[in-house]
Design an enzyme around this catalytic site. Structure first.
Site, PDB file in Angstrom:
ATOM      1  CG  LEU A   1      -1.993  -1.015   1.396  1.00 49.74           C
ATOM      2  CD1 LEU A   1      -2.709  -0.809   2.729  1.00 49.74           C
ATOM      3  CD2 LEU A   1      -2.993  -0.953   0.243  1.00 49.74           C
ATOM      4  CG  ASP A   2       0.305   4.528  -2.720  1.00 49.82           C
ATOM      5  OD1 ASP A   2       1.019   3.655  -3.238  1.00 49.82           O
ATOM      6  OD2 ASP A   2      -0.445   5.278  -3.362  1.00 49.82           O
ATOM      7  CB  ALA A   3       3.810   5.974   2.762  1.00 49.25           C
TER       8      ALA A   3
ATOM      9  CB  THR B   1      -3.130   4.072   1.036  1.00 44.14           C
ATOM     10  OG1 THR B   1      -3.001   4.877  -0.129  1.00 44.14           O
ATOM     11  CG2 THR B   1      -4.433   3.311   0.975  1.00 44.14           C
TER      12      THR B   1
ATOM     13  NE  ARG C   1      -1.657   9.106  -4.389  1.00 43.79           N
ATOM     14  CZ  ARG C   1      -0.431   9.308  -3.881  1.00 43.79           C
ATOM     15  NH1 ARG C   1       0.261   8.286  -3.411  1.00 43.79           N
ATOM     16  NH2 ARG C   1       0.073  10.520  -3.852  1.00 43.79           N
TER      17      ARG C   1
END
Length: 221
Positions: free
Chosen positions: A61-63, A65, A162
């Protein structure tokens, strides 16, 4: 959240067995340590298992998110989860609050994505030469200026939700890279995760507190 100067603490656990752990990853915590160092989810792995072989991240996961993050404690479930993501038998859904929003209640975005690097850093861009990428959306609620969407990623490209939302003209609230910053940060939640392991599991993550005002404005209760 893990801290570099004290014993690490686990993020909240949404599901745990002898094979798999699903964490509720906080926003702002990277899944692995980057070039600049700092705490990460991987720092917490010794608290999940003392085995030499594992644990492993089953996906990322993105940091910024928050939400469901799967960790494999054994090699066999790791391979099973990787296969599930590759064959699309795993199901990941996201909640996003976006600026504006789509005109129709449901739809599908099919735009290829390519990683692009500049002196300022890297980002993902829509480009014909990029990897095939598809996202479906469903509108769950609206306010005067935003929409609350459920997103399902048919592919798992970096920053996919995104970039796809931004490319449609409705960037995710708080996306400083592809849209506009917000004091409450990126309004993106890895809401649910279903995997064909442990006889089938399905886990749901609650929205973090900083997303509550925007969700309430869109009708969430």
């Amino acid at each position: 959240m893990c801290q570099p100067d004290r014993p690490p603490a686990l993020p909240p656990i949404l599901y745990q067995s002898s094979h798999v752990v699903i964490l509720d990853k906080p926003a702002g915590l990277p899944v692995h340590t980057g070039p600049g160092g700092g705490p990460s989810v991987e720092d917490c792995f010794p608290l999940l298992s003392r085995r030499k072989d594992g644990p492993w991240l089953a996906h990322r996961l993105d940091a910024d998110t928050s939400g469901c993050l799967a960790i494999a404690l054994r090699k066999q479930p790791l391979l099973a989860m990787q296969q599930a993501f590759a064959s699309k038998t795993a199901r990941k859904t996201y909640w996003a609050v976006v600026e504006g929003g789509p005109q129709t209640p449901t739809g599908r975005i099919d735009l290829p994505l390519l990683k692009t690097s500049t002196r300022a850093g890297w980002s993902m861009q829509v480009a014909d030469a990029g990897a095939p990428s598809a996202t479906t959306w469903r509108v769950l609620g609206r306010s005067a200026t935003t929409s609350w969407l459920e997103l399902e990623l048919e592919t798992g490209r970096t920053h996919q939700a995104r970039v796809h939302c931004a490319a449609m003209g409705w960037p995710i609230v708080g996306d400083a890279l592809y849209g506009h910053p917000h004091p409450a940060g990126l309004h993106l939640l890895a809401r649910s995760l279903s995997l064909p392991v442990d006889a089938g599991l399905s886990v749901t993550a609650p929205p973090r507190l900083t997303m509550h005002p925007a969700l309430h404005a869109c009708g969430w209760t």
